[in-house]
Design a protein around this motif. Structure first.
Motif, PDB file in Angstrom:
ATOM      1  N   MET A   1       0.857  -1.185   0.000  1.00 27.57           N
ATOM      2  CA  MET A   1       0.000   0.000   0.000  1.00 27.57           C
ATOM      3  C   MET A   1       0.894   1.236   0.000  1.00 27.57           C
ATOM      4  SD  MET A   1      -3.299   0.862   0.160  1.00 27.57           S
ATOM      5  CE  MET A   1      -4.291  -0.338   0.976  1.00 27.57           C
ATOM      6  N   MET A   2       0.604   2.150  -0.902  1.00 30.63           N
ATOM      7  CA  MET A   2       1.346   3.413  -0.945  1.00 30.63           C
ATOM      8  C   MET A   2       0.383   4.565  -1.139  1.00 30.63           C
ATOM      9  SD  MET A   2       3.126   3.764  -4.726  1.00 30.63           S
ATOM     10  CE  MET A   2       3.569   5.463  -4.545  1.00 30.63           C
ATOM     11  N   THR A   3       0.834   5.759  -0.767  1.00 29.57           N
ATOM     12  CA  THR A   3       0.053   6.964  -0.972  1.00 29.57           C
ATOM     13  C   THR A   3       0.548   7.644  -2.230  1.00 29.57           C
ATOM     14  OG1 THR A   3      -0.252   7.246   1.402  1.00 29.57           O
ATOM     15  CG2 THR A   3      -0.638   9.177   0.020  1.00 29.57           C
ATOM     16  N   LEU A   4      -0.377   7.931  -3.106  1.00 28.15           N
ATOM     17  CA  LEU A   4      -0.070   8.603  -4.360  1.00 28.15           C
ATOM     18  C   LEU A   4      -0.845   9.910  -4.381  1.00 28.15           C
ATOM     19  CD1 LEU A   4       1.361   8.273  -7.143  1.00 28.15           C
ATOM     20  CD2 LEU A   4      -0.760   7.235  -7.971  1.00 28.15           C
ATOM     21  N   LYS A   5      -0.129  11.019  -4.549  1.00 26.24           N
ATOM     22  CA  LYS A   5      -0.773  12.334  -4.594  1.00 26.24           C
ATOM     23  C   LYS A   5      -1.034  12.692  -6.056  1.00 26.24           C
ATOM     24  CE  LYS A   5      -0.587  16.709  -2.260  1.00 26.24           C
ATOM     25  NZ  LYS A   5      -1.087  16.332  -0.979  1.00 26.24           N
ATOM     26  N   VAL A   6      -2.312  12.747  -6.424  1.00 24.32           N
ATOM     27  CA  VAL A   6      -2.711  13.043  -7.793  1.00 24.32           C
ATOM     28  C   VAL A   6      -3.694  14.213  -7.775  1.00 24.32           C
ATOM     29  CG1 VAL A   6      -3.792  12.147  -9.887  1.00 24.32           C
ATOM     30  CG2 VAL A   6      -2.415  10.626  -8.470  1.00 24.32           C
ATOM     31  N   ASN A   7      -3.379  15.228  -8.535  1.00 23.14           N
ATOM     32  CA  ASN A   7      -4.234  16.411  -8.652  1.00 23.14           C
ATOM     33  C   ASN A   7      -4.577  16.995  -7.284  1.00 23.14           C
ATOM     34  OD1 ASN A   7      -4.174  16.048 -11.431  1.00 23.14           O
ATOM     35  ND2 ASN A   7      -6.021  14.800 -11.415  1.00 23.14           N
ATOM     36  N   GLY A   8      -3.589  16.985  -6.392  1.00 22.92           N
ATOM     37  CA  GLY A   8      -3.744  17.590  -5.080  1.00 22.92           C
ATOM     38  C   GLY A   8      -4.400  16.721  -4.027  1.00 22.92           C
ATOM     39  N   GLN A   9      -4.786  15.504  -4.377  1.00 20.54           N
ATOM     40  CA  GLN A   9      -5.449  14.621  -3.419  1.00 20.54           C
ATOM     41  C   GLN A   9      -4.618  13.363  -3.193  1.00 20.54           C
ATOM     42  OE1 GLN A   9      -9.371  13.908  -5.101  1.00 20.54           O
ATOM     43  NE2 GLN A   9     -10.199  15.569  -3.864  1.00 20.54           N
ATOM     44  N   ASP A  10      -4.584  12.913  -1.944  1.00 22.20           N
ATOM     45  CA  ASP A  10      -3.895  11.667  -1.611  1.00 22.20           C
ATOM     46  C   ASP A  10      -4.812  10.485  -1.895  1.00 22.20           C
ATOM     47  OD1 ASP A  10      -1.579  12.918  -0.738  1.00 22.20           O
ATOM     48  OD2 ASP A  10      -2.218  13.006   1.350  1.00 22.20           O
ATOM     49  N   GLN A  12      -4.797   6.142  -1.555  1.00 17.61           N
ATOM     50  CA  GLN A  12      -4.142   4.925  -1.096  1.00 17.61           C
ATOM     51  C   GLN A  12      -4.223   3.908  -2.233  1.00 17.61           C
ATOM     52  OE1 GLN A  12      -2.407   4.600   1.802  1.00 17.61           O
ATOM     53  NE2 GLN A  12      -2.843   6.798   1.909  1.00 17.61           N
ATOM     54  N   ILE A  13      -3.066   3.475  -2.691  1.00 17.25           N
ATOM     55  CA  ILE A  13      -2.991   2.576  -3.837  1.00 17.25           C
ATOM     56  C   ILE A  13      -2.414   1.245  -3.384  1.00 17.25           C
ATOM     57  CG2 ILE A  13      -2.007   2.222  -6.134  1.00 17.25           C
ATOM     58  CD1 ILE A  13      -3.990   4.583  -5.947  1.00 17.25           C
ATOM     59  N   ASP A  14      -3.139   0.194  -3.671  1.00 26.87           N
ATOM     60  CA  ASP A  14      -2.670  -1.165  -3.377  1.00 26.87           C
ATOM     61  C   ASP A  14      -2.309  -1.822  -4.698  1.00 26.87           C
ATOM     62  OD1 ASP A  14      -2.032  -3.545  -2.162  1.00 26.87           O
ATOM     63  OD2 ASP A  14      -4.113  -4.166  -1.843  1.00 26.87           O
ATOM     64  N   ALA A  15      -1.053  -1.638  -5.101  1.00 27.02           N
ATOM     65  CA  ALA A  15      -0.592  -2.186  -6.381  1.00 27.02           C
ATOM     66  C   ALA A  15       0.884  -2.510  -6.257  1.00 27.02           C
ATOM     67  CB  ALA A  15      -0.826  -1.175  -7.499  1.00 27.02           C
ATOM     68  N   ASP A  16       1.344  -3.364  -7.124  1.00 19.70           N
ATOM     69  CA  ASP A  16       2.756  -3.699  -7.192  1.00 19.70           C
ATOM     70  C   ASP A  16       3.550  -2.418  -7.455  1.00 19.70           C
ATOM     71  OD1 ASP A  16       5.298  -4.385  -8.684  1.00 19.70           O
ATOM     72  OD2 ASP A  16       4.587  -6.411  -8.187  1.00 19.70           O
ATOM     73  N   PRO A  17       4.659  -2.204  -6.757  1.00 17.07           N
ATOM     74  CA  PRO A  17       5.453  -0.990  -6.951  1.00 17.07           C
ATOM     75  C   PRO A  17       5.953  -0.791  -8.385  1.00 17.07           C
ATOM     76  CG  PRO A  17       6.216  -2.190  -5.020  1.00 17.07           C
ATOM     77  CD  PRO A  17       5.198  -3.053  -5.702  1.00 17.07           C
ATOM     78  N   ASP A  18       6.028  -1.859  -9.157  1.00 18.75           N
ATOM     79  CA  ASP A  18       6.475  -1.755 -10.545  1.00 18.75           C
ATOM     80  C   ASP A  18       5.344  -1.445 -11.520  1.00 18.75           C
ATOM     81  OD1 ASP A  18       9.170  -2.229  -9.978  1.00 18.75           O
ATOM     82  OD2 ASP A  18       8.884  -4.389 -10.047  1.00 18.75           O
ATOM     83  N   THR A  19       4.124  -1.340 -11.026  1.00 20.05           N
ATOM     84  CA  THR A  19       2.977  -1.029 -11.887  1.00 20.05           C
ATOM     85  C   THR A  19       3.163   0.349 -12.512  1.00 20.05           C
ATOM     86  OG1 THR A  19       1.511  -2.314 -10.469  1.00 20.05           O
ATOM     87  CG2 THR A  19       0.460  -0.732 -11.955  1.00 20.05           C
ATOM     88  N   PRO A  20       2.987   0.465 -13.821  1.00 23.64           N
ATOM     89  CA  PRO A  20       3.077   1.783 -14.452  1.00 23.64           C
ATOM     90  C   PRO A  20       1.967   2.723 -13.946  1.00 23.64           C
ATOM     91  CG  PRO A  20       3.294   0.068 -16.096  1.00 23.64           C
ATOM     92  CD  PRO A  20       2.856  -0.606 -14.818  1.00 23.64           C
ATOM     93  N   LEU A  21       2.332   3.957 -13.744  1.00 24.97           N
ATOM     94  CA  LEU A  21       1.395   4.979 -13.276  1.00 24.97           C
ATOM     95  C   LEU A  21       0.148   5.039 -14.155  1.00 24.97           C
ATOM     96  CD1 LEU A  21       0.558   7.466 -11.622  1.00 24.97           C
ATOM     97  CD2 LEU A  21       2.057   8.827 -13.120  1.00 24.97           C
ATOM     98  N   LEU A  62       5.175   3.056 -10.112  1.00 24.41           N
ATOM     99  CA  LEU A  62       4.686   3.689  -8.885  1.00 24.41           C
ATOM    100  C   LEU A  62       5.797   3.931  -7.871  1.00 24.41           C
ATOM    101  CD1 LEU A  62       1.338   1.789  -8.252  1.00 24.41           C
ATOM    102  CD2 LEU A  62       1.664   4.089  -9.188  1.00 24.41           C
ATOM    103  N   VAL A  63       6.750   3.015  -7.788  1.00 21.92           N
ATOM    104  CA  VAL A  63       7.810   3.109  -6.785  1.00 21.92           C
ATOM    105  C   VAL A  63       8.576   4.436  -6.886  1.00 21.92           C
ATOM    106  CG1 VAL A  63       9.592   1.930  -8.145  1.00 21.92           C
ATOM    107  CG2 VAL A  63       9.646   1.792  -5.644  1.00 21.92           C
ATOM    108  N   LEU A  64       8.610   5.047  -8.042  1.00 20.84           N
ATOM    109  CA  LEU A  64       9.328   6.312  -8.215  1.00 20.84           C
ATOM    110  C   LEU A  64       8.507   7.533  -7.814  1.00 20.84           C
ATOM    111  CD1 LEU A  64      11.053   5.736 -11.682  1.00 20.84           C
ATOM    112  CD2 LEU A  64      11.998   5.371  -9.388  1.00 20.84           C
ATOM    113  N   LEU A  65       7.263   7.335  -7.412  1.00 21.25           N
ATOM    114  CA  LEU A  65       6.352   8.461  -7.206  1.00 21.25           C
ATOM    115  C   LEU A  65       6.042   8.777  -5.749  1.00 21.25           C
ATOM    116  CD1 LEU A  65       4.002   7.593 -10.146  1.00 21.25           C
ATOM    117  CD2 LEU A  65       5.778   9.353 -10.086  1.00 21.25           C
ATOM    118  N   GLU A  66       6.577   8.013  -4.836  1.00 15.60           N
ATOM    119  CA  GLU A  66       6.327   8.257  -3.406  1.00 15.60           C
ATOM    120  C   GLU A  66       6.758   9.681  -3.057  1.00 15.60           C
ATOM    121  OE1 GLU A  66       4.610   7.310   0.020  1.00 15.60           O
ATOM    122  OE2 GLU A  66       5.020   5.645  -1.336  1.00 15.60           O
TER     123      GLU A  66
END
Length: 165
Positions: A1-10, A12-21, A62-66
């Motif tokens: 589980m990671m937090t992804l900030k998109v368009n100003g909102q957090d 919670q994403i449950d995906a493999d860290p290698d998943t393309p954005l 995704l791993v590069l976007l934390e």
């Protein structure tokens, strides 16, 4: 589980860290402006902005976007209140089929954020990674310059001055 900030909102994403954005944007967050084109970072249809820089979301794991800010076309404006770049592309009728245009707008937006008055050559160089066969290239060029003027004008409005204080 990671937090992804998109368009100003957090989110919670449950995906493999290698998943393309791109897959998370489209499948999980239902943000469909970024398109799947080649899946190889060679066409530009999937372009989004990450911390001010245009990136190909189809090859950005995704791993590069934390801790980074992701902006999609949906985060710039809406149908009722389009951002200057969106308004300019509409006013110049710069889209034909529309498949590549969201990515071009995002790359142009990133350019205008760092260079508010680009030359024709700078715009062409910035948009060079985008494949487009529609034939509206001169309209696209005019739209980027129009957006620059609109952004400059927006910065001078009283509403903007008040919100900056």
């Amino acid at each position: 589980m990671m937090t992804l900030k998109v368009n100003g909102q957090d989110h919670q994403i449950d995906a493999d860290p290698d998943t393309p954005l791109l897959y998370v944007l489209r499948d999980d967050l239902k943000l469909n402006a970024a398109k799947f084109g080649c899946g190889l970072g060679q066409c530009g249809a999937c372009t989004v902005i990450v911390d001010g820089k245009a990136v190909f979301s189809c090859v950005t794991p995704l791993v590069l976007l934390e801790g980074k800010q992701v902006t999609t076309l949906e985060g710039l404006g809406s149908v009722a209140a389009p951002a200057p770049i969106q308004r300019a592309f509409m006013e110049e009728q710069a889209a034909q089929c529309g498949y590549c245009i969201a990515g071009m707008m995002m790359r142009a937006q990133a350019l205008l954020q760092r260079n508010s008055k680009p030359t024709d050559d700078e715009v062409r160089a910035e948009l060079a990674p985008h494949l487009c066969r529609c034939g509206t290239h001169m309209r696209i060029l005019r739209a980027v310059h129009r957006a620059a003027r609109l952004m400059d004008t927006a910065e001078l409005t009283p509403e903007r001055k008040g919100s900056a204080q």
